[in-house]
Scaffold this motif. Structure first.
Motif, PDB file in Angstrom:
ATOM      1  N   ILE A   1       0.860  -1.182   0.000  1.00 59.24           N
ATOM      2  CA  ILE A   1       0.000   0.000   0.000  1.00 59.24           C
ATOM      3  C   ILE A   1       0.892   1.226   0.000  1.00 59.24           C
ATOM      4  O   ILE A   1       1.806   1.331   0.834  1.00 59.24           O
ATOM      5  CB  ILE A   1      -0.919   0.024   1.238  1.00 59.24           C
ATOM      6  CG1 ILE A   1      -1.736  -1.269   1.342  1.00 59.24           C
ATOM      7  CG2 ILE A   1      -1.834   1.247   1.212  1.00 59.24           C
ATOM      8  CD1 ILE A   1      -2.443  -1.422   2.671  1.00 59.24           C
ATOM      9  N   VAL A   2       0.639   2.163  -0.905  1.00 60.29           N
ATOM     10  CA  VAL A   2       1.402   3.405  -0.915  1.00 60.29           C
ATOM     11  C   VAL A   2       0.479   4.585  -0.662  1.00 60.29           C
ATOM     12  O   VAL A   2      -0.666   4.612  -1.125  1.00 60.29           O
ATOM     13  CB  VAL A   2       2.164   3.620  -2.239  1.00 60.29           C
ATOM     14  CG1 VAL A   2       3.172   2.514  -2.463  1.00 60.29           C
ATOM     15  CG2 VAL A   2       1.222   3.754  -3.419  1.00 60.29           C
TER      16      VAL A   2
ATOM     17  N   ALA B   1      -3.479   2.063  -3.227  1.00 59.45           N
ATOM     18  CA  ALA B   1      -2.887   3.384  -3.047  1.00 59.45           C
ATOM     19  C   ALA B   1      -3.878   4.340  -2.409  1.00 59.45           C
ATOM     20  O   ALA B   1      -5.090   4.268  -2.647  1.00 59.45           O
ATOM     21  CB  ALA B   1      -2.419   3.949  -4.388  1.00 59.45           C
ATOM     22  N   VAL B   2      -3.319   5.237  -1.602  1.00 56.22           N
ATOM     23  CA  VAL B   2      -4.046   6.385  -1.063  1.00 56.22           C
ATOM     24  C   VAL B   2      -3.555   7.597  -1.842  1.00 56.22           C
ATOM     25  O   VAL B   2      -2.354   7.832  -1.942  1.00 56.22           O
ATOM     26  CB  VAL B   2      -3.767   6.567   0.439  1.00 56.22           C
ATOM     27  CG1 VAL B   2      -4.533   7.770   0.994  1.00 56.22           C
ATOM     28  CG2 VAL B   2      -4.109   5.290   1.211  1.00 56.22           C
TER      29      VAL B   2
ATOM     30  N   ILE C   1      -7.610   2.142  -5.500  1.00 54.68           N
ATOM     31  CA  ILE C   1      -7.259   3.489  -5.067  1.00 54.68           C
ATOM     32  C   ILE C   1      -8.348   3.972  -4.122  1.00 54.68           C
ATOM     33  O   ILE C   1      -9.539   3.857  -4.427  1.00 54.68           O
ATOM     34  CB  ILE C   1      -7.180   4.464  -6.261  1.00 54.68           C
ATOM     35  CG1 ILE C   1      -6.036   4.108  -7.202  1.00 54.68           C
ATOM     36  CG2 ILE C   1      -7.034   5.911  -5.772  1.00 54.68           C
ATOM     37  CD1 ILE C   1      -6.104   4.845  -8.543  1.00 54.68           C
ATOM     38  N   THR C   2      -7.955   4.515  -2.977  1.00 56.58           N
ATOM     39  CA  THR C   2      -8.888   5.311  -2.196  1.00 56.58           C
ATOM     40  C   THR C   2      -8.409   6.753  -2.208  1.00 56.58           C
ATOM     41  O   THR C   2      -7.250   7.050  -1.882  1.00 56.58           O
ATOM     42  CB  THR C   2      -9.075   4.812  -0.759  1.00 56.58           C
ATOM     43  OG1 THR C   2      -9.993   5.687  -0.079  1.00 56.58           O
ATOM     44  CG2 THR C   2      -7.770   4.748   0.010  1.00 56.58           C
ATOM     45  N   LEU C   3      -9.274   7.622  -2.653  1.00 55.46           N
ATOM     46  CA  LEU C   3      -8.989   9.046  -2.602  1.00 55.46           C
ATOM     47  C   LEU C   3      -9.130   9.529  -1.166  1.00 55.46           C
ATOM     48  O   LEU C   3      -9.971   9.041  -0.408  1.00 55.46           O
ATOM     49  CB  LEU C   3      -9.949   9.812  -3.505  1.00 55.46           C
ATOM     50  CG  LEU C   3      -9.959   9.392  -4.980  1.00 55.46           C
ATOM     51  CD1 LEU C   3     -11.055  10.137  -5.724  1.00 55.46           C
ATOM     52  CD2 LEU C   3      -8.602   9.623  -5.616  1.00 55.46           C
ATOM     53  N   VAL C   4      -8.348  10.517  -0.809  1.00 53.55           N
ATOM     54  CA  VAL C   4      -8.456  11.141   0.511  1.00 53.55           C
ATOM     55  C   VAL C   4      -9.717  12.001   0.580  1.00 53.55           C
ATOM     56  O   VAL C   4     -10.299  12.184   1.656  1.00 53.55           O
ATOM     57  CB  VAL C   4      -7.192  11.981   0.783  1.00 53.55           C
ATOM     58  CG1 VAL C   4      -7.346  12.841   2.020  1.00 53.55           C
ATOM     59  CG2 VAL C   4      -5.975  11.056   0.914  1.00 53.55           C
ATOM     60  N   THR C   5     -10.159  12.494  -0.542  1.00 58.83           N
ATOM     61  CA  THR C   5     -11.207  13.509  -0.621  1.00 58.83           C
ATOM     62  C   THR C   5     -12.588  12.905  -0.848  1.00 58.83           C
ATOM     63  O   THR C   5     -12.729  11.749  -1.252  1.00 58.83           O
ATOM     64  CB  THR C   5     -10.900  14.463  -1.775  1.00 58.83           C
ATOM     65  OG1 THR C   5     -10.762  13.691  -2.980  1.00 58.83           O
ATOM     66  CG2 THR C   5      -9.605  15.222  -1.516  1.00 58.83           C
TER      67      THR C   5
ATOM     68  N   ARG D   1      -8.874  -0.031 -16.788  1.00 56.77           N
ATOM     69  CA  ARG D   1      -7.624  -0.643 -16.317  1.00 56.77           C
ATOM     70  C   ARG D   1      -7.869  -1.657 -15.201  1.00 56.77           C
ATOM     71  O   ARG D   1      -6.934  -2.240 -14.665  1.00 56.77           O
ATOM     72  CB  ARG D   1      -6.667   0.438 -15.818  1.00 56.77           C
ATOM     73  CG  ARG D   1      -6.234   1.446 -16.857  1.00 56.77           C
ATOM     74  CD  ARG D   1      -5.337   0.822 -17.893  1.00 56.77           C
ATOM     75  NE  ARG D   1      -4.049   0.402 -17.332  1.00 56.77           N
ATOM     76  CZ  ARG D   1      -3.142  -0.309 -17.976  1.00 56.77           C
ATOM     77  NH1 ARG D   1      -3.388  -0.692 -19.206  1.00 56.77           N
ATOM     78  NH2 ARG D   1      -2.017  -0.653 -17.404  1.00 56.77           N
ATOM     79  N   GLY D   2      -9.135  -1.848 -14.806  1.00 56.84           N
ATOM     80  CA  GLY D   2      -9.439  -2.808 -13.748  1.00 56.84           C
ATOM     81  C   GLY D   2      -9.106  -2.306 -12.368  1.00 56.84           C
ATOM     82  O   GLY D   2      -8.831  -3.086 -11.456  1.00 56.84           O
ATOM     83  N   ILE D   3      -9.139  -0.991 -12.186  1.00 56.97           N
ATOM     84  CA  ILE D   3      -8.790  -0.387 -10.896  1.00 56.97           C
ATOM     85  C   ILE D   3     -10.060   0.114 -10.216  1.00 56.97           C
ATOM     86  O   ILE D   3     -10.804   0.916 -10.791  1.00 56.97           O
ATOM     87  CB  ILE D   3      -7.808   0.783 -11.079  1.00 56.97           C
ATOM     88  CG1 ILE D   3      -6.523   0.308 -11.754  1.00 56.97           C
ATOM     89  CG2 ILE D   3      -7.499   1.438  -9.727  1.00 56.97           C
ATOM     90  CD1 ILE D   3      -5.607   1.446 -12.185  1.00 56.97           C
ATOM     91  N   THR D   4     -10.321  -0.361  -9.033  1.00 60.31           N
ATOM     92  CA  THR D   4     -11.445   0.113  -8.240  1.00 60.31           C
ATOM     93  C   THR D   4     -11.056   1.415  -7.559  1.00 60.31           C
ATOM     94  O   THR D   4      -9.964   1.530  -6.996  1.00 60.31           O
ATOM     95  CB  THR D   4     -11.837  -0.932  -7.175  1.00 60.31           C
ATOM     96  OG1 THR D   4     -12.252  -2.130  -7.839  1.00 60.31           O
ATOM     97  CG2 THR D   4     -12.966  -0.421  -6.288  1.00 60.31           C
ATOM     98  N   VAL D   5     -11.939   2.398  -7.607  1.00 64.37           N
ATOM     99  CA  VAL D   5     -11.679   3.708  -7.000  1.00 64.37           C
ATOM    100  C   VAL D   5     -12.755   3.993  -5.952  1.00 64.37           C
ATOM    101  O   VAL D   5     -13.953   3.894  -6.236  1.00 64.37           O
ATOM    102  CB  VAL D   5     -11.673   4.837  -8.058  1.00 64.37           C
ATOM    103  CG1 VAL D   5     -11.343   6.179  -7.404  1.00 64.37           C
ATOM    104  CG2 VAL D   5     -10.669   4.526  -9.165  1.00 64.37           C
ATOM    105  N   ALA D   6     -12.308   4.366  -4.769  1.00 67.58           N
ATOM    106  CA  ALA D   6     -13.215   4.759  -3.688  1.00 67.58           C
ATOM    107  C   ALA D   6     -12.897   6.188  -3.272  1.00 67.58           C
ATOM    108  O   ALA D   6     -11.828   6.724  -3.591  1.00 67.58           O
ATOM    109  CB  ALA D   6     -13.077   3.816  -2.499  1.00 67.58           C
ATOM    110  N   HIS D   7     -13.841   6.790  -2.562  1.00 66.07           N
ATOM    111  CA  HIS D   7     -13.595   8.127  -2.016  1.00 66.07           C
ATOM    112  C   HIS D   7     -14.077   8.169  -0.573  1.00 66.07           C
ATOM    113  O   HIS D   7     -14.485   7.150  -0.014  1.00 66.07           O
ATOM    114  CB  HIS D   7     -14.263   9.204  -2.873  1.00 66.07           C
ATOM    115  CG  HIS D   7     -15.765   9.208  -2.810  1.00 66.07           C
ATOM    116  ND1 HIS D   7     -16.517  10.355  -2.911  1.00 66.07           N
ATOM    117  CD2 HIS D   7     -16.673   8.200  -2.648  1.00 66.07           C
ATOM    118  CE1 HIS D   7     -17.789  10.064  -2.835  1.00 66.07           C
ATOM    119  NE2 HIS D   7     -17.916   8.768  -2.675  1.00 66.07           N
TER     120      HIS D   7
END
Length: 311
Positions: free
Chosen positions: A3-4, A48-49, A69-73, A87-93
């Motif tokens: 995790i970065v 990643a964060v 990816i989890t966004l900070v915002t 790209r097969g990337i899950t994104v959360a916020h």
């Protein structure tokens, strides 16, 4: 699990860094990387964060390995969600952490502009005392607050508005009921509001949703408050209205590029530098929400998801 934290945490005390490290091999970067560096870092991680870096299609096309990816915002305009999905990337916020903080800041801005607090402060520092005529304010009780968007933050704003004795109306795209808010059409919202407060994410559909034509329907005595992205507003048109007395005032937590210098020079405008969310409670709640997002993903039940992988 690698995790970065990709880019310059605003707030990450050591006790929270240790909690994140319990979830996996956790590496923190304390800069704001260029696109090539960001892609390289993300390609070495499983999750990643991300706080500052714009993740456009070109950058994401260079990323390998990364799947989450989890966004900070709470906002998500910094990510090309279609490219991430491809790209097969899950994104959360993080939609919850700052609701109360932003709602309170909405009224901090509103009171500052409607009671001319910045000019009053300067006057006192220059020796004035009991100086009334330049600082006639407008009382909030009895005014109509219009909310463009009726989500989590808007409903928190509505609760505060009721305590001030304001009537609260609002509009949203779907006509979904919202507690404490009387739903009206966008046309009626603009025409009826003494205070118009924006509570919308920036998406292709909401860029300059407040066009020059729509701004022109506001009452000349109205005040505009925006704690969201400045690009929601036709800023050049807003500046013209404020300069020529077609709008009483504006209170803004973010600026677009158009005519920003002219806007900064107006005495019927109050500005803050994107700090609506930034309180002691909200910054800790933010870390808790980021941690929760990561933990739920690792448990196979991702929450606060904006996109899911293709297939």
């Amino acid at each position: 699990m690698k995790i970065v934290y990709l880019d310059e945490p605003t707030y990450l005390p050591e006790d929270w860094r240790r909690r994140f490290a319990e979830l996996g091999d956790f590496e923190v970067f304390h800069d704001r990387p260029d696109s090539d560096t960001a892609a390289a870092r993300l390609s070495c991680a499983d999750a990643a964060v991300v706080e500052w870096t714009r993740l456009d299609a070109a950058l994401l096309a260079e990323v390998t390995r990364l799947r989450y990816i989890t966004l900070v915002t709470s906002s998500f305009d910094m990510v090309d969600l279609f490219a991430a999905k491809a790209r097969g990337i899950t994104v959360a916020h993080c939609p919850d952490y700052s609701c109360q903080a932003v709602a309170e800041h909405t009224f901090a801005l509103l009171l500052a502009v409607s009671r001319r607090l910045l000019a009053a402060d300067i006057a006192v520092r220059q020796g004035a005392s009991h100086l009334y005529r330049p600082f006639l304010g407008r009382q909030l009780s009895g005014l109509t607050l219009g909310l463009l968007g009726t989500g989590r933050i808007a409903t928190a704003v509505a609760r505060i508005a009721v305590a001030f004795g304001m009537r609260v109306i609002g509009t949203n795209r779907t006509g979904t009921a919202a507690p404490g808010i009387t739903l009206v059409s966008l046309k009626d919202l603009l025409r009826s509001s003494d205070v118009l407060s924006l509570h919308l994410p920036l998406t292709p559909a909401t860029v300059q949703i407040l066009t020059a034509e729509r701004l022109a329907t506001l009452r000349p005595t109205a005040v505009l408050v925006n704690t969201c992205r400045g690009t929601l507003i036709d800023q050049a048109a807003l500046v013209g209205m404020l300069e020529y007395g077609r709008l009483a005032g504006a209170a803004l937590d973010d600026l677009a590029d158009d005519d920003a210098d002219r806007l900064r020079g107006l005495n019927n405008v109050v500005l803050s530098p994107g700090i609506a969310w930034y309180t002691d409670s909200a910054r800790t709640a933010n870390l808790a929400e980021i941690h929760h997002n990561l933990a739920s993903y690792l448990a196979g039940r991702p929450e606060n998801v904006l996109t899911a992988p293709v297939g």
